[in-house]
Scaffold this motif. Sequence first.
Motif, short mmCIF file in Angstrom:
data_model
loop_
_atom_site.label_atom_id
_atom_site.label_comp_id
_atom_site.label_asym_id
_atom_site.label_seq_id
_atom_site.Cartn_x
_atom_site.Cartn_y
_atom_site.Cartn_z
N ASN A 422 0.82 -1.21 0.00
CA ASN A 422 0.00 0.00 0.00
C ASN A 422 0.85 1.26 0.00
O ASN A 422 0.33 2.37 0.12
CB ASN A 422 -0.96 0.01 1.20
CG ASN A 422 -0.25 0.24 2.52
OD1 ASN A 422 0.97 0.08 2.63
ND2 ASN A 422 -1.01 0.62 3.54
N ARG A 424 4.96 2.93 -1.53
CA ARG A 424 5.98 2.73 -2.55
C ARG A 424 7.02 1.73 -2.06
O ARG A 424 7.35 1.69 -0.88
CB ARG A 424 6.67 4.05 -2.88
CG ARG A 424 5.78 5.02 -3.60
CD ARG A 424 6.51 6.33 -3.85
NE ARG A 424 6.69 7.11 -2.64
CZ ARG A 424 7.72 7.91 -2.41
NH1 ARG A 424 8.71 7.99 -3.28
NH2 ARG A 424 7.79 8.61 -1.30
N GLU A 439 -0.50 -2.42 -6.43
CA GLU A 439 -0.37 -1.26 -5.54
C GLU A 439 -1.76 -0.87 -5.08
O GLU A 439 -2.59 -0.40 -5.87
CB GLU A 439 0.30 -0.10 -6.27
CG GLU A 439 0.36 1.19 -5.50
CD GLU A 439 1.07 1.05 -4.16
OE1 GLU A 439 0.44 1.43 -3.14
OE2 GLU A 439 2.22 0.56 -4.13
N TRP A 441 -2.42 1.41 -2.75
CA TRP A 441 -2.39 2.78 -2.26
C TRP A 441 -3.11 2.86 -0.93
O TRP A 441 -3.52 1.85 -0.36
CB TRP A 441 -2.92 3.78 -3.29
CG TRP A 441 -2.42 5.18 -3.03
CD1 TRP A 441 -3.17 6.29 -2.80
CD2 TRP A 441 -1.05 5.60 -2.94
NE1 TRP A 441 -2.34 7.39 -2.58
CE2 TRP A 441 -1.04 6.99 -2.64
CE3 TRP A 441 0.19 4.94 -3.05
CZ2 TRP A 441 0.13 7.74 -2.48
CZ3 TRP A 441 1.35 5.69 -2.90
CH2 TRP A 441 1.32 7.06 -2.61
N SER A 471 6.74 3.89 -9.39
CA SER A 471 5.41 3.60 -9.92
C SER A 471 5.44 2.95 -11.29
O SER A 471 4.42 2.42 -11.74
CB SER A 471 4.56 4.88 -9.96
OG SER A 471 5.17 5.87 -10.77
N LEU A 477 -3.31 -0.57 -9.97
CA LEU A 477 -3.46 0.43 -8.92
C LEU A 477 -4.94 0.51 -8.54
O LEU A 477 -5.80 0.67 -9.41
CB LEU A 477 -2.98 1.79 -9.43
CG LEU A 477 -3.17 3.00 -8.50
CD1 LEU A 477 -2.43 2.81 -7.18
CD2 LEU A 477 -2.70 4.28 -9.20
N PHE A 488 -4.96 10.03 -9.82
CA PHE A 488 -3.85 9.08 -9.88
C PHE A 488 -3.21 9.06 -11.27
O PHE A 488 -1.99 8.94 -11.40
CB PHE A 488 -4.33 7.68 -9.52
CG PHE A 488 -4.70 7.50 -8.06
CD1 PHE A 488 -4.27 8.40 -7.10
CD2 PHE A 488 -5.49 6.43 -7.64
CE1 PHE A 488 -4.60 8.25 -5.76
CE2 PHE A 488 -5.83 6.26 -6.31
CZ PHE A 488 -5.39 7.18 -5.36
#
Length: 719
Positions: A422, A424, A439, A441, A471, A477, A488
């Motif tokens: 969640n 980087r 990912e 986030w 990313s 995502l 995003f």
Amino acid sequence: MNTKQKATVSIIIPYYNSMEFIGDCLNSVLTQSYTNLELLIINDDSDPENTGYIESLLHDKRIVYIKNESKKGVAYSRNKGLSSATGEFVFFMDSDDLLAENGIEILLAHIDEASAIAGRTKRLVRPTDLEIPQPSEVIVSDQTILEIFQSGSILNVLIRSSFIKEHSLRFYEGTEGATDISGVIPFLLFVKSLPSLNIWTYFQRVRNDPISNQSLGQRSIQERTRDFIKVYSKMNQQYGTSEPVKEYLDRLLLSFYRREVINIFKDQKHLNEFFDLLSTAMKTLNPASITSQPNHIKREIAQLRSGDKNKFIKGFRFHIEARDFKNAIKGFTRLKRYIYDKFFLRFPMKENYIVFESFLGKNYSDSPRNIYEYIIENNLDYQCIWVFNDKNRQIPGNAKIVKRFSLAYYYYFAVSKYWINNMRQPLHLVKREGNVFLETWHGTPLKKLVFDMKDVYSANPRYKQDFYMQSRAWDYLLSPNRYSSEIFRSAFKFDNEMLEFGYPRNDILYSPRKEEIVAKVKKSIGIPNNKKVVLYAPTWRDDDFYEPGKYKFQLQLDLHKMKETLGTDYVVALRMHYFIADDINVEGLDGFAFNLSKYDEIAELYLISDILITDYSSVFFDYANLKRPILFFTYDLDKYRDQLRGFYLDFENEGPGPLLKTSDAIIDAIANIDEVNKQYAERYDAFYEKFCSWHEGKSTEKVVKKVLLGEDPSFQKQS
């Protein structure tokens, strides 16, 4: 300082698509204490938007505006500025840099009879660098030309126009970059030394977005190498018989080579081209200039000069391997990364291995936790690995627990097909062919993110560049709403698949077992069932930090007064952002204030809370799923909105609750919470529809079916 305002100073600024910075640059010039200025702006065929912007700023009569018909480059633009300049002195600036408040006046006051004078240059990484204190007195020292221009830049040097005309100072127009070197040549030929100040007179910006708005110095290593070698060769050919010029050029070449050689030869596609370029340049190098270089550099230069490509590449690779091994044995941290790079990444990938991590290994929480628990509850055939800072962490199921940055951590990241995070990932982790990175986030954005931010106040000045590189590894995502999807795409420059399923972490907010969960959580924390709970969950401030990832926080909420006024009916649960390093002092507040900053799952704290207090944290987007009251404690709203971050949302008019600036206002709102609810009911309903309507308690199921099971849920939202 009483410098007479007689001599005109011509300041030459080439401008190309830098509207983001030119306003600050011009303001720093036009507000100089020395006012007898001629400001020449040469627009190098910027696009219509940037041209329109610069032309809207041309109000001061001291500005001379020149527009190139086509893009010609910095050197051409400077030369054009020199042809038009009428001042007794000339000063070159880049359009993203700034002059110190009294910069020109200080330089003029101390130039005396010299042909030029150099100020002190400060790198401008973040806005707070402008606040650097100046020395208490001005000290002028005499420095050699080699020392003054050792960086290869002609910026922050006030030059007499008579010197420029007498020695035909012009810039080489054959390249985009490295052209300052040609402007230094007349000083090397005709001057031995120049006065230099200890005072900061110039701020040279390091652009925080080298991806979408790079400076010449942030271009690819290939472009920079081609330009540098071309300028070096041209100047060497024309002026290399001069001993000072030859010494200067050779110093620049050796410095460039030692600084960039690894990057130059990292890309196999360009190996032949750059070997030939460097070989040609090194053949003109004065052998005496390399006597003080390390032995491996001497060997490499000898091989470049001889043109023996195979021997050079073999020796260079051996040098890199030897360097890597030498660095690896300096400490266990480096050794683990060395083993990861050289060995683990060559192991076969395990198709059913999944690595989970949440909030940098601090918590068993958030959407990764929901996905993991769905896997174990449904007996899906996966070997799950959880990353924690504490290797003794206990969680449900039979997951393998590994300590973050341990040798096991690197092994499992190297061999696991799936990564679920969640946050980087560390930059040094390598995404292999066949890896699938989900990912999740960790929130709906209120404050501006990454490439939507103008200035970077955070501890890491490479924030945008690092984020971009990280990313690129994300295959999927998660998005909680249409609003987030659009942001995003822009803020992350994300072009892979957006999963518009809502956040798995919010499924619990729609659970039919909510009351049972609330009773269990309250009991585990020690909160009496007869007390209502106020959750305070603020975010961090970008400009107030100890180091990257560790931010300061001074509690502004008067907890003692809250206890005195509300303690009969309420308790307060404190949940700080995971970046906040300061411990929150709750001494003397036993039974009223509970510091739950290390509590794993904030969604469980949402469930037990009757009211949320936050500021600019994205927690209120999630909490709104419960349709319970939200109060915003925004004591520093103006600074946060206008300086540090900026908002995507019209926070003051769309936020689902009042914006309050004092503890007294917070206390009063809690005491009259029913009235607050009525006042904001209509706004809350609109907010819920816009930000929460994708959530229905099935986000986790949708994610697992799509990413792990290869199914395409028919109930996926469509962009």
